[in-house]
Design an enzyme around this catalytic site. Structure first.
Site, PDB file in Angstrom:
ATOM      1  N   TYR A 106       1.443  -2.366  43.661  1.00 21.85           N
ATOM      2  CA  TYR A 106       0.118  -1.715  43.728  1.00 21.85           C
ATOM      3  C   TYR A 106      -0.011  -0.640  42.630  1.00 21.85           C
ATOM      4  CZ  TYR A 106      -3.762   0.664  46.253  1.00 21.85           C
ATOM      5  OH  TYR A 106      -4.956   1.236  46.635  1.00 21.85           O
ATOM      6  N   ALA A 152       1.574  -0.487  39.797  1.00 22.85           N
ATOM      7  CA  ALA A 152       1.493  -1.130  38.476  1.00 22.85           C
ATOM      8  C   ALA A 152       0.081  -1.638  38.227  1.00 22.85           C
ATOM      9  CB  ALA A 152       2.499  -2.273  38.393  1.00 22.85           C
ATOM     10  N   ALA A 153      -0.502  -2.274  39.249  1.00 25.37           N
ATOM     11  CA  ALA A 153      -1.870  -2.799  39.094  1.00 25.37           C
ATOM     12  C   ALA A 153      -2.867  -1.661  38.880  1.00 25.37           C
ATOM     13  CB  ALA A 153      -2.253  -3.622  40.322  1.00 25.37           C
ATOM     14  N   LYS A 154      -2.759  -0.621  39.696  1.00 25.49           N
ATOM     15  CA  LYS A 154      -3.736   0.470  39.616  1.00 25.49           C
ATOM     16  C   LYS A 154      -3.542   1.315  38.351  1.00 25.49           C
ATOM     17  CE  LYS A 154      -6.001  -0.249  43.553  1.00 25.49           C
ATOM     18  NZ  LYS A 154      -7.397  -0.680  43.570  1.00 25.49           N
ATOM     19  N   SER A 195     -18.134  -5.549  51.696  1.00 26.42           N
ATOM     20  CA  SER A 195     -18.400  -5.807  53.120  1.00 26.42           C
ATOM     21  C   SER A 195     -17.778  -4.778  54.049  1.00 26.42           C
ATOM     22  CB  SER A 195     -17.880  -7.206  53.487  1.00 26.42           C
ATOM     23  OG  SER A 195     -16.573  -7.406  52.989  1.00 26.42           O
ATOM     24  N   SER A 213      -6.509   4.170  42.280  1.00 21.94           N
ATOM     25  CA  SER A 213      -5.817   4.869  43.366  1.00 21.94           C
ATOM     26  C   SER A 213      -4.991   5.993  42.749  1.00 21.94           C
ATOM     27  CB  SER A 213      -4.891   3.910  44.108  1.00 21.94           C
ATOM     28  OG  SER A 213      -4.014   4.642  44.958  1.00 21.94           O
TER      29      SER A 213
HETATM   30  P1  NDP Z   1     -10.620  -2.668  52.963  1.00 20.34           P
HETATM   31  O1  NDP Z   1      -9.362  -3.398  53.323  1.00 20.34           O
HETATM   32  O2  NDP Z   1     -11.289  -1.806  53.972  1.00 20.34           O
HETATM   33  O3  NDP Z   1     -11.690  -3.709  52.393  1.00 20.34           O
HETATM   34  C1  NDP Z   1     -11.295  -4.628  51.420  1.00 20.34           C
HETATM   35  C2  NDP Z   1     -12.527  -5.317  50.880  1.00 20.34           C
HETATM   36  O4  NDP Z   1     -12.111  -6.203  49.824  1.00 20.34           O
HETATM   37  C3  NDP Z   1     -13.236  -6.174  51.922  1.00 20.34           C
HETATM   38  O5  NDP Z   1     -14.626  -6.079  51.680  1.00 20.34           O
HETATM   39  C4  NDP Z   1     -12.712  -7.579  51.619  1.00 20.34           C
HETATM   40  O6  NDP Z   1     -13.637  -8.610  51.988  1.00 20.34           O
HETATM   41  C5  NDP Z   1     -12.592  -7.513  50.107  1.00 20.34           C
HETATM   42  N1  NDP Z   1     -11.663  -8.500  49.549  1.00 20.34           N
HETATM   43  C6  NDP Z   1     -10.347  -8.684  49.858  1.00 20.34           C
HETATM   44  N2  NDP Z   1      -9.841  -9.686  49.130  1.00 20.34           N
HETATM   45  C7  NDP Z   1     -10.853 -10.165  48.341  1.00 20.34           C
HETATM   46  C8  NDP Z   1     -10.973 -11.214  47.373  1.00 20.34           C
HETATM   47  N3  NDP Z   1      -9.928 -11.975  47.043  1.00 20.34           N
HETATM   48  N4  NDP Z   1     -12.179 -11.425  46.790  1.00 20.34           N
HETATM   49  C9  NDP Z   1     -13.260 -10.652  47.119  1.00 20.34           C
HETATM   50  N5  NDP Z   1     -13.210  -9.643  48.008  1.00 20.34           N
HETATM   51  C10 NDP Z   1     -12.020  -9.414  48.608  1.00 20.34           C
HETATM   52  O7  NDP Z   1     -10.248  -1.812  51.656  1.00 20.34           O
HETATM   53  P2  NDP Z   1     -10.575  -0.290  51.271  1.00 20.34           P
HETATM   54  O8  NDP Z   1     -12.017  -0.022  51.443  1.00 20.34           O
HETATM   55  O9  NDP Z   1      -9.580   0.591  51.920  1.00 20.34           O
HETATM   56  O10 NDP Z   1     -10.210  -0.298  49.711  1.00 20.34           O
HETATM   57  C11 NDP Z   1     -11.185  -0.524  48.712  1.00 20.34           C
HETATM   58  C12 NDP Z   1     -10.568  -0.171  47.359  1.00 20.34           C
HETATM   59  O11 NDP Z   1     -10.150   1.191  47.371  1.00 20.34           O
HETATM   60  C13 NDP Z   1      -9.325  -1.004  47.010  1.00 20.34           C
HETATM   61  O12 NDP Z   1      -9.326  -1.303  45.639  1.00 20.34           O
HETATM   62  C14 NDP Z   1      -8.186  -0.055  47.347  1.00 20.34           C
HETATM   63  O13 NDP Z   1      -7.023  -0.333  46.594  1.00 20.34           O
HETATM   64  C15 NDP Z   1      -8.800   1.280  46.957  1.00 20.34           C
HETATM   65  N6  NDP Z   1      -8.154   2.411  47.592  1.00 20.34           N
HETATM   66  C16 NDP Z   1      -8.173   2.553  48.963  1.00 20.34           C
HETATM   67  C17 NDP Z   1      -7.549   3.624  49.542  1.00 20.34           C
HETATM   68  C18 NDP Z   1      -7.546   3.854  51.017  1.00 20.34           C
HETATM   69  O14 NDP Z   1      -6.850   4.777  51.456  1.00 20.34           O
HETATM   70  N7  NDP Z   1      -8.266   3.108  51.806  1.00 20.34           N
HETATM   71  C19 NDP Z   1      -6.819   4.620  48.720  1.00 20.34           C
HETATM   72  C20 NDP Z   1      -6.868   4.380  47.314  1.00 20.34           C
HETATM   73  C21 NDP Z   1      -7.510   3.314  46.792  1.00 20.34           C
HETATM   74  P3  NDP Z   1     -13.654  -9.255  53.488  1.00 20.34           P
HETATM   75  O15 NDP Z   1     -14.413  -8.237  54.345  1.00 20.34           O
HETATM   76  O16 NDP Z   1     -14.387 -10.533  53.319  1.00 20.34           O
HETATM   77  O17 NDP Z   1     -12.235  -9.414  53.912  1.00 20.34           O
END
Ligand code: NDP
Length: 248
Positions: free
Chosen positions: A155, A157-159, A14, A142
């Site tokens: 984070y 550890a998970a990644k 989303s 990540s």
């Molecule tokens: P955002 O915070 O922009 O978006 C998070 C998304 O995850 C939203 O769509 C949210 O849904 C959804 N979400 C959160 N909790 C749940 C849940 N329990 N079940 C289902 N959906 C869930 O995150 P990013 O786009 O920044 O990050 C996306 C991925 O990229 C992550 O895994 C992050 O660790 C990784 N990443 C991001 C970096 C960055 O700099 N941004 C760097 C390195 C890795 P809703 O809209 O409904 O809240």
């Protein structure tokens, strides 16, 4: 890289990187399942964008840390479009603090979403992929999982766990034409990064060789490639997309 209606499910599709991935895969002709947890409006907007681009999409609410939600998610996805052929495990959170001050809750919630949900969703999807003799699992990791970061032990550890998971499952399903890879972004401009203090943003930026944060669309391109037939000989890899951060 046309994909003729293949079904792709993106957890956390989303917003942020997941949203960009949904739009990228739609542009390759895939039908898209946009998973979200609470932001129904944002998910509906992604569905609308996919439809405007000429493909099909459905938004499905599920908390992917919960086993019963994951079962329902894959059942509803199959009802809408048939078996999931591409799974992007993207949903993730951070809960940063130094280890000495880290609460049990902050450890558990990060490991639950950033690692356990990947196990739950991949297990659900892989059965269908193996049966169909084709599949793609792409885990969004990540660079923090590749080299650690202070204040992010949970984070990291998970990644990092995601990398071992990716390699292991890749070995299990390689003979079935199913690939499993990990994309490890650096700092990307999404809501996660938006919330960081200004001075920390500057500190990070100074250490990124290309001198800027990434955009979600700079992550989604490689996900689109890994999801395509052109990437059929790539499996078990963790690919950093980070403006050079991991080599700095
Ligand atoms: P955002 O915070 O922009 O978006 C998070 C998304 O995850 C939203 O769509 C949210 O849904 C959804 N979400 C959160 N909790 C749940 C849940 N329990 N079940 C289902 N959906 C869930 O995150 P990013 O786009 O920044 O990050 C996306 C991925 O990229 C992550 O895994 C992050 O660790 C990784 N990443 C991001 C970096 C960055 O700099 N941004 C760097 C390195 C890795 P809703 O809209 O409904 O809240």
């Amino acid at each position: 890289m046309a994909s003729d209606g293949r079904v792709a499910l993106i957890t956390g599709g989303s917003r942020g990187i997941g949203r960009a991935i949904a739009l990228q895969l739609a542009s390759q002709g895939m039908r898209i399942v946009v998973n979200y947890v609470s932001n129904a409006d944002a998910a509906a907007e992604v569905v609308k964008r996919v439809e405007e681009a000429g493909s099909q999409a459905v938004a499905l609410q599920a908390d992917v840390t919960r086993g019963e939600d994951v079962e329902r998610l894959f059942a509803q996805a199959a009802e809408a479009f048939g078996s999931v052929e591409i799974l992007v495990n993207n949903a993730g959170i951070i809960k940063d603090s130094l280890l000495m001050r880290m609460s049990d809750e902050d450890w558990d919630s990060v490991v639950d979403l950033d690692l356990r949900s990947v196990f739950l969703c991949t297990r659900a999807a892989i059965r269908m992929m193996v049966r169909g003799r084709w599949g793609r699992v792409i885990n969004i990791g990540s660079v923090v999982g590749l080299r650690g970061n202070q204040g992010q032990a949970n984070y990291a550890a998970a990644k990092a766990g995601l990398v071992g998971f990716t390699q292991s499952v890749a070995k299990e399903v390689a003979s079935r034409n199913v690939t499993v890879n990990c994309v490890a972004p650096g700092y990307v401009e999404t809501d996660i990064v938006e919330d960081l203090p200004q001075e920390l943003k500057k500190y990070i930026m100074d250490r990124v060789p290309v001198g800027r944060f990434g955009q979600p669309e700079e992550i989604s391109g490689i996900v689109g490639f890994l999801a395509s037939d052109a990437a059929s000989y790539i499996t078990g890899q963790a690919i950093a997309v980070d403006g050079g951060l991991v080599i700095s």
